[in-house]
Each structure stands twice: as structure tokens, then as C-alpha cells.
Design a protein around this motif. Structure first.
Motif, PDB file in Angstrom:
ATOM      1  N   ARG A  72      24.536  52.435  63.409  1.00  0.00           N
ATOM      2  CA  ARG A  72      23.199  53.943  62.601  1.00  0.00           C
ATOM      3  C   ARG A  72      24.123  54.593  62.075  1.00  0.00           C
ATOM      4  NH1 ARG A  72      19.200  54.776  67.550  1.00  0.00           N
ATOM      5  NH2 ARG A  72      21.383  54.782  68.690  1.00  0.00           N
ATOM      6  N   THR A  73      25.933  54.929  62.352  1.00  0.00           N
ATOM      7  CA  THR A  73      26.350  55.640  61.509  1.00  0.00           C
ATOM      8  C   THR A  73      26.438  56.142  60.131  1.00  0.00           C
ATOM      9  OG1 THR A  73      28.346  54.648  63.459  1.00  0.00           O
ATOM     10  CG2 THR A  73      28.770  55.839  61.388  1.00  0.00           C
ATOM     11  N   ASP A  74      26.470  57.294  60.287  1.00  0.00           N
ATOM     12  CA  ASP A  74      26.454  58.198  58.582  1.00  0.00           C
ATOM     13  C   ASP A  74      27.847  58.164  58.296  1.00  0.00           C
ATOM     14  OD1 ASP A  74      26.110  59.860  56.161  1.00  0.00           O
ATOM     15  OD2 ASP A  74      24.033  60.980  57.183  1.00  0.00           O
ATOM     16  N   VAL A  75      28.931  57.060  57.735  1.00  0.00           N
ATOM     17  CA  VAL A  75      29.797  57.876  57.355  1.00  0.00           C
ATOM     18  C   VAL A  75      30.158  58.944  56.636  1.00  0.00           C
ATOM     19  CG1 VAL A  75      32.385  56.771  56.242  1.00  0.00           C
ATOM     20  CG2 VAL A  75      30.723  55.742  58.027  1.00  0.00           C
ATOM     21  N   LEU A  76      29.086  59.394  55.525  1.00  0.00           N
ATOM     22  CA  LEU A  76      29.253  60.271  54.575  1.00  0.00           C
ATOM     23  C   LEU A  76      29.336  61.435  56.051  1.00  0.00           C
ATOM     24  CD1 LEU A  76      29.778  61.332  52.194  1.00  0.00           C
ATOM     25  CD2 LEU A  76      27.296  60.927  51.264  1.00  0.00           C
ATOM     26  N   ALA A  77      28.460  61.427  56.248  1.00  0.00           N
ATOM     27  CA  ALA A  77      28.199  62.838  57.105  1.00  0.00           C
ATOM     28  C   ALA A  77      28.993  63.214  57.863  1.00  0.00           C
ATOM     29  CB  ALA A  77      26.860  62.940  58.252  1.00  0.00           C
ATOM     30  N   HIS A  78      30.373  62.227  58.335  1.00  0.00           N
ATOM     31  CA  HIS A  78      30.779  62.310  59.275  1.00  0.00           C
ATOM     32  C   HIS A  78      32.502  62.675  58.420  1.00  0.00           C
ATOM     33  CE1 HIS A  78      29.823  59.075  62.567  1.00  0.00           C
ATOM     34  NE2 HIS A  78      29.051  60.301  62.354  1.00  0.00           N
ATOM     35  N   THR A  79      32.321  62.610  56.788  1.00  0.00           N
ATOM     36  CA  THR A  79      32.828  62.876  56.483  1.00  0.00           C
ATOM     37  C   THR A  79      33.334  64.180  55.801  1.00  0.00           C
ATOM     38  OG1 THR A  79      33.564  60.416  55.582  1.00  0.00           O
ATOM     39  CG2 THR A  79      34.174  62.078  54.677  1.00  0.00           C
ATOM     40  N   THR A  80      31.850  64.324  55.332  1.00  0.00           N
ATOM     41  CA  THR A  80      31.836  66.037  55.381  1.00  0.00           C
ATOM     42  C   THR A  80      31.800  66.709  56.564  1.00  0.00           C
ATOM     43  OG1 THR A  80      29.480  65.387  55.614  1.00  0.00           O
ATOM     44  CG2 THR A  80      30.265  65.132  53.058  1.00  0.00           C
TER      45      THR A  80
END
Length: 297
Positions: A242-250
Motif C-alpha cells: 500500500r506504499t504511496d511512493v509518490l507521496a513519500h517522494t513529494t
């Protein structure tokens, strides 16, 4: 019977023993024997009279070269208070929202009104960028963000002070959610404090990259915090179904920006209790106001 040339002669003197030891080692390196002795004025280095002029010239050259060397200054990061208190509030708020959401307190479905939905955020519901940071899918999701967020938040609190640190984390976390919404399609949803967790990591990296006076580190040493941050991001920010990679990046990028700005603030601001309390009050007001709008909107 000794001749005058056999008599030891003072080649260097100092009020402390350490400089004499240093000079003695220099002479020893070029094959001139010497002794360290104490006299009424302090400490002296004595050599044979026959080698006196050579020894004095060598000592003068060494001291001249040493005087033009650029000293390496070890810059120490000043630490500030309130870090632990900030983490306590972080844990308390996240746990409280998790419980309130679980029981639908006050007749409100906290997840429904507070989650980050890209289309809603882009239509003007910016409060969701804040409320979504405090919502979690389950206890494991919550515990993970409590652990990593508490750790990174503690470190940010030590370098900026508890109040300013958590204002920076919340603002950069909300910015990360906003940027994530901007880059996603309208139906994308997201919850969790992980965006703020990686924002805190970005703040730490930005602070470590800040130029410091007298820093004689190599290029690799100067960029090592960024490398370490990227490795940390790759280790904990890319795993999970369920990791939101883009959210982590932003979140990380937003933290880098906010951290760079905070690092330029004068240290007297971090040391000011009034500034820290004001920042903490603003942070709390942002959270309360966001949930108030969510619950009544």
C-alpha cells in the motif's frame, strides 16, 4: 674536557611543553638530536651548538609553513530543547485520531472527511492535506509511522527546537500531500503520516547540507548527507503493497525545501522560547482548524 661546540644551546622556547615536543619531533625527523628541558621561563628545546643554526632555520621554516595553513574548524551543530515534548504530542495526536476514527466519535467518519483525495484537494479542500497526515488504515500502519516519525521528529526537534521543528514537519508534510494531489488523477486517495515522516527526513538532509564556516570537508563528505538520505528513502520508502511512493517522494522534496529555508533562520530564533511556543501554537491551530473544517464542511 668539553669544547664550546659540544655545549647544548637553546634552539626554541615556549611557556608550554607541547610546542617543544612538536619542535623536537620536527628536528628528529631531519636527523638533529634534541632534548626538552625546563628553565625559569618555561620549556626549551636544546641542541648541540654545532647544529644550532641548522636547527633554528628548520624550526623557523616549520613555524612559517604552519602559520599559513588553513585551520580545519570542526563546526558543531547547536542543539535546542523541546524535541521530546514535540514527539509526545505527535504520538498523542496520531493515537487520538486513530481511536476517534475507530469509534466514529461525535458521529463523524473521520477517514471519510479527512482523507486526501486528489480531486477534492485540487477543487479547494486544502485542509485534507493536513488531516490525511493523521489518518491510518490499521494499527500496523500507525505503529510504523509512530516509530519512524518519532525518530526523525526527535532529530529535527534537536536541531530546530520542538515548536519550530513540528511546524516545519507539518507544513512540509501538507505540501507533500498537495504536490502528490497535483500529480495524481482526481480519484487517487491517500492517508498516513508517512508523507510527513519523509518530510522530516528531507529537513534533516537539508540542514546537514547547509554550508558552514571553516568547513574543510571534501566534496564527497559535503554531499554524503544527501546520499544517506536517498539510501534511507530507498530502504524504508519503497516497500509495502500500500506504499504511496509518490507521496513519500513529494514529502522528501518538500522537506528539503522547508529544511533549507529553516536552516537560514538565525539561531537566536531557535533559542527563543517565545518563538518556539508561537510555532507550536501555530502548528496546533493548523491541525485543529483543518479538522474543524473537515467535520463541518
Amino acid at each position: 674536557m668539553e669544547t664550546p661546540s659540544d655545549q647544548p644551546v637553546v634552539a626554541f622556547e615556549s611557556s608550554h611543553r607541547a610546542p617543544c615536543q612538536e619542535v623536537s619531533l620536527v628536528l628528529q625527523a631531519i636527523g638533529i638530536s634534541s632534548e626538552i628541558a625546563r628553565d625559569k621561563n618555561g620549556w626549551v628545546v636544546v641542541v648541540d651548538a654545532a647544529r644550532h643554526s641548522v636547527a633554528v632555520d628548520e624550526i623557523d621554516d616549520y613555524l612559517r609553513d604552519k602559520s599559513v595553513e588553513v585551520p580545519r574548524v570542526e563546526s558543531r551543530v547547536r542543539l535546542f530543547g523541546g524535541a521530546v515534548v514535540g514527539v509526545v504530542f505527535y504520538v498523542s495526536i496520531l493515537v487520538s485520531v486513530f481511536v476517534l476514527d475507530g469509534i466514529s466519535a461525535y458521529g463523524v467518519s473521520w477517514s471519510d472527511v479527512g482523507h486526501m483525495r486528489a480531486g477534492d484537494v485540487m477543487s479547494g479542500q486544502f485542509y485534507r492535506t493536513v488531516t490525511a497526515l493523521m489518518l491510518h488504515a490499521d494499527a500496523l500502519h500507525l505503529m510504523s509511522n509512530l516509530a519512524f516519525g518519532g525518530f526523525f521528529g526527535l532529530l529535527v526537534g534537536r536541531i530546530f527546537g520542538g515548536g519550530i521543528a513540528w511546524l516545519a514537519i507539518v507544513v512540509s508534510g501538507a505540501m507533500g500531500n498537495g504536490l502528490n494531489a497535483l500529480l495524481r488523477e482526481a480519484g487517487h486517495t491517500s492517508i498516513g503520516a508517512s508523507t510527513a515522516v519523509f518530510a522530516a527526513l528531507g529537513i534533516l538532509v537539508a540542514h546537514a547540507l547547509r554550508p558552514r564556516a571553516g568547513d574543510a570537508s571534501t566534496r564527497m563528505q559535503r554531499w554524503s548527507p544527501l546520499i544517506a538520505g536517498v539510501l534511507m528513502f530507498a530502504f524504508i520508502g519503497l516497500e509495502g503493497e500500500r506504499t504511496d511512493v509518490l507521496a513519500h517522494t513529494t514529502g522528501l522534496v518538500s522537506g528539503l525545501v522547508v529544511g533549507a529555508l529553516c536552516s537560514r533562520l538565525p539561531e537566536r530564533m531557535f533559542a527563543s522560547e517565545a518563538a518556539q511556543f508561537a510555532a507550536a501554537g501555530i502548528t496546533f491551530a493548523i491541525i485543529v482548524l483543518s479538522w474543524a473544517i473537515a467535520a463541518t464542511g
